[in-house]
Structure formats: structure tokens, C-alpha cells
Design a protein around this motif. Structure first.
Motif: not given
Length: 106
Positions: A23-29, A37-40
Motif C-alpha cells: 500500500a505505501d509503495f503504491t501510494k508513493a508511486t 497508472f499503477f494498478e494491482w
């Protein structure tokens, strides 16, 4: 655009917690100026596998991403939560984001 797809397999005991782990990595990216976009997603065929679809404006934005502190921290920590090495496709493509599918109109 730099278009990237990565398949991730967390350790079995961490599969359900994996979205929280990233989550933190995703938010920062997603906050990076060159990130489009950065979608899991979770695989329907293998529920133990997550698929990450990423888009960066260009090679410069992609370079800024891999040189960021949050990327370096995540890369250092990732082996502790993964069951296998991630699989990646990374290509420069002639696009600047998502477009509508021509074969289906709604």
C-alpha cells in the motif's frame, strides 16, 4: 509511454495481506509526476498471484521511479514477502494512456 506488467507471487502466508504490504509503495508511486497508472489485480486463474499494470509518461519518468527512495526501499524488502522472483514485461509503446476498445461499444 513505458508500459509494464509484473506478476507477483507472495509467500502463501502473506497472500491475503499483500495489498496492505504494498500500500505505501503504491501510494508513493501513484504520486510520482510521471506516473500515469499503477494498478494491482488478483489473478482469476491463480488467486495466489497478483498482477501489477504500470504506465509511466516516458523513459525519464520510469528512470525517476526506479531511482526513487520508495522504489529502492520496496526492492530491498520485497524478497522477504515473495515466494518467487516477479515476472515482468516492460515496453515503450506509442500511447499516452488508456483508450476505448473499438470492438465493444457501450
Amino acid at each position: 509511454m513505458i508500459f509494464i506488467v509484473v506478476k507477483w507471487t507472495p509467500k502463501p502466508e502473506l497472500v491475503e495481506d499483500f495489498p496492505d504490504i504494498v500500500a505505501d509503495f503504491t501510494k508513493a508511486t501513484r504520486a510520482e509526476p510521471g506516473n500515469l497508472f499503477f494498478e494491482w489485480s488478483r489473478s482469476l486463474e491463480n488467486p495466489s498471484e497478483y498482477v501489477l499494470v504500470e504506465g509511466f509518461r516516458d523513459g525519464e519518468a520510469g528512470g525517476e521511479h526506479v531511482n526513487s527512495a520508495h522504489f529502492k526501499a520496496f526492492v530491498a524488502e520485497a524478497p522477504d514477502v515473495l515466494a518467487s522472483t516477479p515476472l515482468i514485461i516492460s515496453q515503450s509503446i506509442d500511447a499516452d494512456g488508456w483508450g476505448e476498445m473499438g470492438e465493444i461499444r457501450v
